[in-house]
Design an enzyme around this catalytic site. Structure first.
Site, PDB file in Angstrom:
ATOM      1  CB  CYS A  78       6.519  -6.544   0.591  1.00 26.94           C
ATOM      2  SG  CYS A  78       6.132  -5.036   2.474  1.00 26.94           S
ATOM      3  CG  HIS A 102       5.913 -10.759   3.439  1.00 30.54           C
ATOM      4  ND1 HIS A 102       6.889 -10.345   1.783  1.00 30.54           N
ATOM      5  CD2 HIS A 102       5.920  -9.667   3.167  1.00 30.54           C
ATOM      6  CE1 HIS A 102       7.664  -9.068   2.147  1.00 30.54           C
ATOM      7  NE2 HIS A 102       6.823  -8.876   2.809  1.00 30.54           N
TER       8      HIS A 102
END
Ligand code: GLN
Length: 243
Positions: free
Chosen positions: A93, A193
């Protein structure tokens, strides 16, 4: 064999269990008898990339990305050279965004990245939040990757950039072109994630394999290892989202 993982900015870049990726690598390396050592690198802490076998950097809020990006840029030439030389890296990310050319934050700040991946990220209209299921372009088994995304940035791949996966559920890079993440050489950038590796052992093993073959040569192998618990966790997500 010793394997050294450099964990970049564990204090500031660590969202939604990202550190679990390091634990998963450590666990599956140790089970194979590898001596896996983690070196934490915070702002201002130098490293000799020749002594590193793998790199991990997790996600972060815009404010945390702003704190570390100048230090990260200072690592640009050394890290890019090492990545070009096949050093495996997993970037999640906020880290993935900073491996590209630039990330423009929600309030319009432009954070330059190291430009290793041919990607650019700009603010999207609405945050992309939720479970993600995608099919990887890598030769891994299973092909399906599961994770959780929460990002404001929309990432677009430039010419020659290869997506990590094709989205079946969720937004991925930008919610428009069906791509998720990017891969170049042994560098994997992703929005997933959750944390990613504990539920996707095929990726954990690929990173370990890349690190071992980089040290020992292309013929090196890593021992097969049971992944039934990890794959059960993977399947729980698939069942939960009914895909
Ligand atoms: N701050 C970045 C964004 O919102 C990255 C967020 C994250 O790492 N989850 O797009």
């Amino acid at each position: 064999m010793d394997l050294v993982l450099a964990h970049l900015y564990p204090q500031r870049m660590n969202l939604y269990g990202d550190r679990g990726n390091v634990l998963a690598l450590q666990y599956r390396a140790a089970k194979r008898g590898l001596n896996f050592r983690v070196v934490d690198l915070e702002i201002g802490e130098g490293v000799d990339w020749r002594e590193v076998d793998m790199v991990f950097m997790g996600g972060g809020e815009d404010s945390h990305q702003a704190m570390i990006y100048e230090d990260f840029l200072e690592r640009k030439s050394g890290l890019s050279e090492a990545l070009s030389d096949g050093l495996p890296m997993l970037a999640v990310c906020g880290a993935y965004q900073l491996l590209g050319h630039e990330y423009v934050t929600a309030d319009g700040h432009k954070l330059e990245g190291i430009g290793y991946l041919n990607i650019t990220t700009r603010p999207g209209g609405k945050r992309a939040i939720g479970d993600v299921v995608c099919e990887s372009t890598l030769s891994v088994n299973p092909k399906t990757l599961v994770g959780f995304e929460n990002h404001g940035g929309q990432t677009f791949l430039g010419e020659g950039a290869t997506p990590l996966a094709r989205v079946r559920l969720g937004h991925g890079n930008n919610g428009e072109d069906g791509t998720e993440g990017a891969v170049q050489g042994h560098t994997i950038g992703t929005y997933l994630h959750g944390s990613l590796l504990p539920k996707n052992p095929q990726l954990t093993d690929l990173l370990i394999f890349w690190a071992v073959t980089r040290r020992e040569g292309d013929d090196a192998l890593i021992a097969p290892l049971d992944a039934s618990w990890e794959l059960a966790a993977h399947d729980v997500i698939l069942k939960r989202v009914k895909i």
